[in-house]
Design an enzyme around this catalytic site. Sequence first.
Site, mmCIF file in Angstrom:
data_model
loop_
_atom_site.group_PDB
_atom_site.id
_atom_site.type_symbol
_atom_site.label_atom_id
_atom_site.label_comp_id
_atom_site.label_asym_id
_atom_site.label_seq_id
_atom_site.Cartn_x
_atom_site.Cartn_y
_atom_site.Cartn_z
ATOM 1 C CD GLU A 205 101.712 16.604 -41.627
ATOM 2 O OE1 GLU A 205 101.294 17.594 -42.262
ATOM 3 O OE2 GLU A 205 101.759 15.447 -42.109
ATOM 4 C CG HIS A 445 79.445 -6.929 -21.327
ATOM 5 N ND1 HIS A 445 80.365 -5.910 -21.219
ATOM 6 C CD2 HIS A 445 79.656 -7.759 -20.256
ATOM 7 C CE1 HIS A 445 81.099 -6.102 -20.134
ATOM 8 N NE2 HIS A 445 80.678 -7.221 -19.523
#
Length: 466
Positions: A205, A445
Amino acid sequence: MNYDLIVIGSGPGGYVAAIRASQLGLKTAIVEKSELGGVCLNWGCIPTKALLKSAQVFDYIKHASDYGISVSGASHDFSAVVKRSRGVADGMSKGIAFLMKKNKIDVIAGFGKMVSAGKVEVTPTEIGAAGAKAIHEAKNIILATGARSRELPNIKLDGKKVLGYREAMVMPTQPKSMIVMGSGAIGCEFAYFYNSMGTKVTIVEFLPNILPVEDEDSSKEVAKSFKKSGIDIMTSASVESVDTSGVGCKVKIKTAEGIKEMECDVVLSAVGIQTNLEGLGLETLGVKTDKGKVLVDDYYQTNVKGIYAIGDIVKGQALAHVASAEGIICVEKIAGHHPEPLNYNNIPGCTYCSPEVASVGYTEKAAKEAGYELKVGKFPFSASGKASAAGAKEGFIKLIFDAKYGEFLGAHMVGANVTEMIAEVVVARKLETTGMEIIKSVHPHPTMSEAIMEAAAQAYGECIHL
């Protein structure tokens, strides 16, 4: 034939525009030189996700013992993985053909070129049909011709040893080693896929971080995970040359310490894209362009009346969902509606490696540079009950708010299924939702998504589970 609208290109911008136009009563045709669905359905978004799913399944099998399950002798058939990917792509392309028929859209096979105002010349691209050109007329023309792999001047793609994304999807045999030039979404997705399949992967990169458009925390988290899985990462580095004269590739890489030489079987170029503007007749009609992009207004009309452009060939992020949104806005404006211009700062970006990456809005750095005083909340999946149960504790949710008014400035997510979770933030920002409203919206949840609520609470000093 005379039409209200001719769309040149049938990718996610073009085919969506055509369908919306038909819904609005416009007599519509679409011109496609290759496969319906364009790059996205045939050589991009869809087939790559099929490859990545195979890699993910293989990873699950390799780590089955973590879940109390014993699997022995697991292996993969690389050609079968590629074949499945192509089958998925073919099915999607046939689906687009069905949608064209359902919506009474004429599909004209061939290469479309504007020859004068309201006239498109189509040259058939099928074998045996050469020379049988036809002129089709339309009140409006939308250019949606997309893009292709960008080729660096010093590193030519040969399709065998130096590959673009197309070739990387259909390699006849799996390479033992690969160097990936560029670490955007395409580079990271292929790096993950080939590494999971057993190829030795090195990412090179040019910028200091992989996934350079992402928030720095996200980039660092993915880099940590990649390195743990055996991917080598070279940042602030560039491939200077590739010698393909031998059996494999001899690659010279420029680093801060000097030139480093490496050998590999293949090099994958993932250094961006180049727009497909050649041969469309832009110069003939005087359509203005700048740096490889067609210049358009907020509703995608060019400087020439009746000619529009959408997708990768115009301003904005080169993403399938952006092209689709632009196509709908463009057609609704043509039909006399009053669509709202697209907000390019509320476009979600997703990378489907493992862990996944998703983001929308400002990075923390960009928000500071824009002059905002910030409240930042970060909730790690290591503190999530659902993530622990799923064995997916990598990553986090990071939310950014304006401290003064509570404006939802941005979100950055790394982890399992975060590409499915980012839409909540996109809708919240569209509705101008504040940080406190996120906190007070009850999340189920146990779920991965409750980490969004927890991250918002953490930004305001109210986090319960951290």
